[in-house]
Design a protein around this motif. Structure first.
Motif, mmCIF file in Angstrom:
data_model
loop_
_atom_site.group_PDB
_atom_site.id
_atom_site.type_symbol
_atom_site.label_atom_id
_atom_site.label_comp_id
_atom_site.label_asym_id
_atom_site.label_seq_id
_atom_site.Cartn_x
_atom_site.Cartn_y
_atom_site.Cartn_z
ATOM 1 N N LEU A 1 -26.209 -75.358 -32.462
ATOM 2 C CA LEU A 1 -24.853 -74.935 -32.125
ATOM 3 C C LEU A 1 -24.823 -73.625 -31.361
ATOM 4 O O LEU A 1 -23.820 -73.290 -30.726
ATOM 5 C CB LEU A 1 -24.022 -74.790 -33.407
ATOM 6 C CG LEU A 1 -23.677 -76.076 -34.151
ATOM 7 C CD1 LEU A 1 -22.923 -75.746 -35.422
ATOM 8 C CD2 LEU A 1 -22.855 -77.002 -33.281
ATOM 9 N N PRO B 1 -22.477 -78.842 -27.708
ATOM 10 C CA PRO B 1 -23.043 -78.244 -28.922
ATOM 11 C C PRO B 1 -23.396 -79.289 -29.969
ATOM 12 O O PRO B 1 -24.382 -79.139 -30.704
ATOM 13 C CB PRO B 1 -21.939 -77.301 -29.407
ATOM 14 C CG PRO B 1 -20.697 -77.789 -28.761
ATOM 15 C CD PRO B 1 -21.115 -78.347 -27.450
ATOM 16 N N ALA C 1 -27.139 -79.907 -31.490
ATOM 17 C CA ALA C 1 -27.408 -79.983 -32.931
ATOM 18 C C ALA C 1 -28.098 -81.297 -33.288
ATOM 19 O O ALA C 1 -29.013 -81.334 -34.119
ATOM 20 C CB ALA C 1 -26.108 -79.839 -33.717
ATOM 21 N N VAL D 1 -24.168 -82.322 -36.936
ATOM 22 C CA VAL D 1 -23.725 -80.993 -37.387
ATOM 23 C C VAL D 1 -23.447 -81.010 -38.882
ATOM 24 O O VAL D 1 -23.890 -80.131 -39.635
ATOM 25 C CB VAL D 1 -22.481 -80.550 -36.604
ATOM 26 C CG1 VAL D 1 -21.903 -79.273 -37.199
ATOM 27 C CG2 VAL D 1 -22.826 -80.336 -35.141
ATOM 28 N N HIS E 1 -20.716 -72.046 -33.191
ATOM 29 C CA HIS E 1 -19.817 -72.690 -32.233
ATOM 30 C C HIS E 1 -18.601 -73.207 -32.987
ATOM 31 O O HIS E 1 -18.683 -73.550 -34.182
ATOM 32 C CB HIS E 1 -20.513 -73.847 -31.501
ATOM 33 C CG HIS E 1 -19.803 -74.250 -30.246
ATOM 34 N ND1 HIS E 1 -18.728 -75.094 -30.247
ATOM 35 C CD2 HIS E 1 -20.017 -73.910 -28.950
ATOM 36 C CE1 HIS E 1 -18.303 -75.267 -29.016
ATOM 37 N NE2 HIS E 1 -19.073 -74.566 -28.194
ATOM 38 N N LEU F 1 -18.454 -76.430 -35.224
ATOM 39 C CA LEU F 1 -18.783 -76.480 -36.650
ATOM 40 C C LEU F 1 -17.517 -76.544 -37.498
ATOM 41 O O LEU F 1 -17.502 -77.161 -38.563
ATOM 42 C CB LEU F 1 -19.609 -75.247 -37.037
ATOM 43 C CG LEU F 1 -20.016 -75.131 -38.508
ATOM 44 C CD1 LEU F 1 -20.981 -76.244 -38.875
ATOM 45 C CD2 LEU F 1 -20.649 -73.772 -38.789
#
Length: 784
Positions: free
Chosen positions: A281, A485, A489, A518, A597, A600
């Motif tokens: 992230l 992102p 991840a 994530v 980020h 999340l």
């Protein structure tokens, strides 16, 4: 419209009526486009697939005719000549454009990944429901109408792999809900159909063990060992061995998890991210330039924009990679001399924060004429419009920033801002004038760029990538806003599950893919905490979120002193921050910390639930935390303390044991409460004094009223007596006057002369008019 490929091709309208796609070529064309949706399929490839490698000379013209007929079938009511909205022409080919949920293959993959994330978070019921929805979409062999077509082979393998994983996760969820006996027949059927899949054997043994059939469980594992040796010539993997050892020693970890308990995390070695070529992230930084890939063309365009303009605004949607583009792409290019003299520029990267004007302090030169020119990068500029930033300070920041450019204090200035806030820059008139020709939009990655993002860093680390993995990534990322992102991840999770030096599709799916990686990674870290650390993690993470003036959740950059005022790295909150930062869920910059980020905040179901529950706390902390720090810095003056409704809201929040209020915040609220109590006591004392004074005044007023009544009565009596006396005096005076008049009238009768008689009679009548005085005057006149 909904298109189904998880079985024979099906198309349904919005009202669920069946849409017929006439013509074998049109159906094949739709299937080829669906297999690659949403990215573009070139005309050459479409021709190759439609005519099996033997196209006629008029193939391109014929393809156009098939496209028109397909569009007419999908959108029969569209105007003649309209390209429609589903089959669109892009670049050198065509693409099938469908929204989320309109293509069952994509919906199936997303539901599967979401179910995996929910299972990892410990929500077995929600996971079972979500995975059941995913499996319900499965109607048979994907692209069943074209069993031998090359275009469907890789997609069929990918989808069947997702189905296999989803089936396993669904069974795990059922076991987590205690449905062991019900799952055993299905697991026995599955191991019979695919005896080399270790996951089925492991789940079957676990279900048998939890129903009290330990011997049958061990027998199943022995059968699995024999089958793997006979058919594949391999020994059981670590998972199957661990299950067998756990059953032999009756490990409590194999028992049914308690409600809310998550499964133990996968063991992770120290420094496991050391060789990972992906960032997760976290944004790519200057030092990550060697593994930053996919944006070479855009970096060149940014450099070109800085030739003609000293101000550059880089904008794009959240998750498109703006910060990484500037930090790991543009800055290294300038440091290598992309512009004349740019290698001598000193780059300064700032984030506005709650006091944006103070962030520009790094640009002060203190009159050093020999200092090298500066390159100013202001990242996350959207923070200027946070509710915590005063509008006057926002204006001062933008004024100062333009002033640095005008005074040649900086050679170039780069502003990185989220796309939905670009228009707000126009609220500043001077900035609006500078925006002309200074704005560059960051688009999502294309096909080739996504491949480079996946394969380039892996190659730099000496890793190979399965082609099926790249194809799966393309299908998951293309057309999905803010997916970078999440992809990074997912690639970290894939790297953790690599086979030797090979990144595999199986590892990618096990990590949860773009939709679930994530959450899976975050849950693994969370599951490794004890109860106190988990509570500390919740308190830290909700503190790192805020909402903008439109109510959207965004990350919040927080001073470490706010989280751990004592500054003790070994404290519970300090250790939690370090652990989350080590696993790249948080980032630390000097004395500040923030989530790696904003993705999340929405991609991790547990955190999303925490944030929903913390809506009130988020509003209170927005002002409480900086106000408490300011109060402490200014010597704790009483005038800085809260009062009234604001104090009550802060006190209610701080009194909650789960609020996570810091010692300073509690002291600030306690001081405000103590001051409020003191002011209340003083007010009560003043009120008591006023009541006593009012009572004394009332008694004095009552006495004065009585005295006044007595005085008035006495005055009235005196007046009566005075009038009576005056009346008697008047009566006496009147009687005397009458007597005098009568006596004078009598004397007038005996007077010797006429003149004297008349004078006496007239004087008597003037003294008092009585019968005697009248008769006296009449007699005087008659007699004489």
């Amino acid at each position: 419209m909904r298109c189904g490929v998880l079985g024979p091709l099906e198309v349904h309208a919005d009202d669920d009526t069946r849409v017929g796609v006439p013509g074998a070529k049109e159906r094949l064309l739709l299937a080829v486009l669906a297999a690659d949706a949403p990215h573009v399929v070139s005309v050459d490839r479409l021709v190759e697939e439609l005519w099996s490698g033997e196209p006629p000379r008029t193939a391109v013209k014929s393809l156009q005719a098939h496209v028109v007929r397909l569009r007419n079938a999908l959108e029969p009511e569209r105007p003649v000549g309209s390209p429609g909205r589903f089959v669109v022409r892009r670049q050198t080919g065509y693409a099938l454009v469908l929204e989320d949920g309109q293509l069952d293959a994509r919906q199936f993959a997303e539901l599967s990944a979401r179910g995996r994330a929910l299972l990892t978070s410990g929500d077995g019921a929600a996971a079972a429901d979500t995975l059941s929805q995913a499996l319900a979409l499965w109607r048979g062999t994907p692209y069943a109408d074209w069993p031998d077509a090359d275009f469907a082979a890789a997609e069929r393998i990918r989808l069947e792999g997702i189905w296999s994983n989803a089936k396993g996760w669904s069974l795990e969820a059922r076991l987590a809900l205690g449905q062991h006996a019900e799952a055993i027949p299905e697991l026995q059927r599955m191991v019979a159909e695919d005896p080399t899949r270790e996951q089925w054997w492991s789940l079957l043994a676990l279900a048998l063990y939890r129903t009290g059939r330990q011997g049958d469980a061990l027998a199943a594992l022995r059968t699995a060992r024999t089958t793997l040796a006979d058919e594949l010539g391999v020994d059981p993997g670590p998972g199957l061995v661990a299950t067998e050892e756990g059953i032999l020693r009756q490990d409590p970890a194999l028992d049914l998890p308690r409600p809310g308990q998550v499964p133990p995390p996968r063991a992770m070695g120290a420094g496991e991210f050391a060789g990972c070529p992906y960032k997760g992230l976290a944004a790519y930084q200057f030092e990550d330039r060697d593994i930053f890939r996919g944006r070479d063309r855009l970096v060149s365009r940014l450099v070109g924009a800085l030739v003609d303009s000293r101000l550059l605004v880089v904008a794009g949607s959240s998750g498109v990679g703006k910060s990484s583009l500037v930090r790991a792409g543009l800055l290294p290019a300038l440091a290598e001399g992309a512009l004349p003299g740019s290698e001598e520029w000193s780059a300064v990267v700032i984030v506005p924060g709650s006091r944006p004007a103070d962030a520009l302090a790094a640009m002060l030169r203190d009159g050093d004429e020999g200092a090298p020119p500066s390159l100013l990068v202001c990242d996350q500029l959207e923070e200027l419009w946070s509710p915590a930033v005063d509008p006057a300070e926002r204006t001062a920041f933008l004024d100062a920033l333009l002033g640095l450019l005008d005074d040649n204090e900086v050679a170039r200035c780069v502003l990185v801002v989220r796309g939905d806030h670009v228009g707000r820059l126009a609220e500043h008139p001077s900035m609006a004038d500078r925006l002309i020709g200074a704005l560059t939009l960051v688009p999502p990655l294309g096909d080739a760029e996504v491949r480079e993002v996946v394969e380039g860093p892996a190659a730099s680390a000496g890793l190979a990538v399965e082609p099926d993995l790249v194809d799966a990534v393309l299908r998951d990322v293309l057309g999905r806003a803010g997916a970078l992102p999440l992809l990074s991840a997912a690639l970290v999770g894939t790297w953790e599950r690599r086979r030797g030096n090979l990144l595999t599709l199986a590892g990618y799916l096990e990590a949860g893919g773009v939709a679930g990686a994530v959450a899976a990674a975050a849950e693994e870290v969370y599951a490794g905490f004890d109860d106190e650390a988990r509570e500390a993690a919740r308190q830290v993470l909700v503190r790192l979120a805020d909402q903008d003036d439109q109510g959207a959740i965004r990350r919040r950059r927080v001073p470490m002193a706010e989280i751990d005022p004592a500054g003790d790295p070994a404290s519970r909150h300090g250790l939690v921050v370090e652990t989350l930062a080590r696993h790249r869920l948080l980032t630390r910059d000097r004395d500040h910390v923030e989530v790696a980020h904003e993705a999340l905040l929405v991609a991790w179901p547990r955190l999303a639930r925490w944030l929903e529950e913390d809506a009130v706390g988020r509003v209170v902390r927005r002002r409480l935390s900086p106000d408490a720090v300011e109060w402490d810095r200014e010597g704790r003056p009483a005038e800085h303390l809260y009062r009234g409704a604001r104090l009550q809201a802060a006190a209610d929040w701080a009194d909650d044991p789960r609020s996570g209020a810091t010692a300073l915040e509690r002291e600030f609220v306690a001081a405000g409460s103590a001051l409020a109590e003191q002011e209340l006591r003083e007010a009560r004392a003043r009120a008591a004094t006023e009541i006593t004074a009012r009572r004394r005044t009332r008694r004095l007023a009552a006495g004065l009223a009585v005295f006044l009544v007595v005085a008035l009565v006495a005055t009235a009596v005196a007046a009566v007596y005075q009038r009576s006396a005056e009346r008697r005096a008047d009566e006496a005076e009147t009687a005397q006057t009458i007597a005098d008049a009568n006596r004078i009238a009598a004397q007038s009768t005996g007077a010797r002369s006429l003149d004297l008689s008349l004078l006496l009679a007239a004087n008597a009548l003037r003294t008092a008019v009585t019968p005697a005085t009248e008769d006296g005057l009449l007699n005087a006149l008659l007699v004489h």
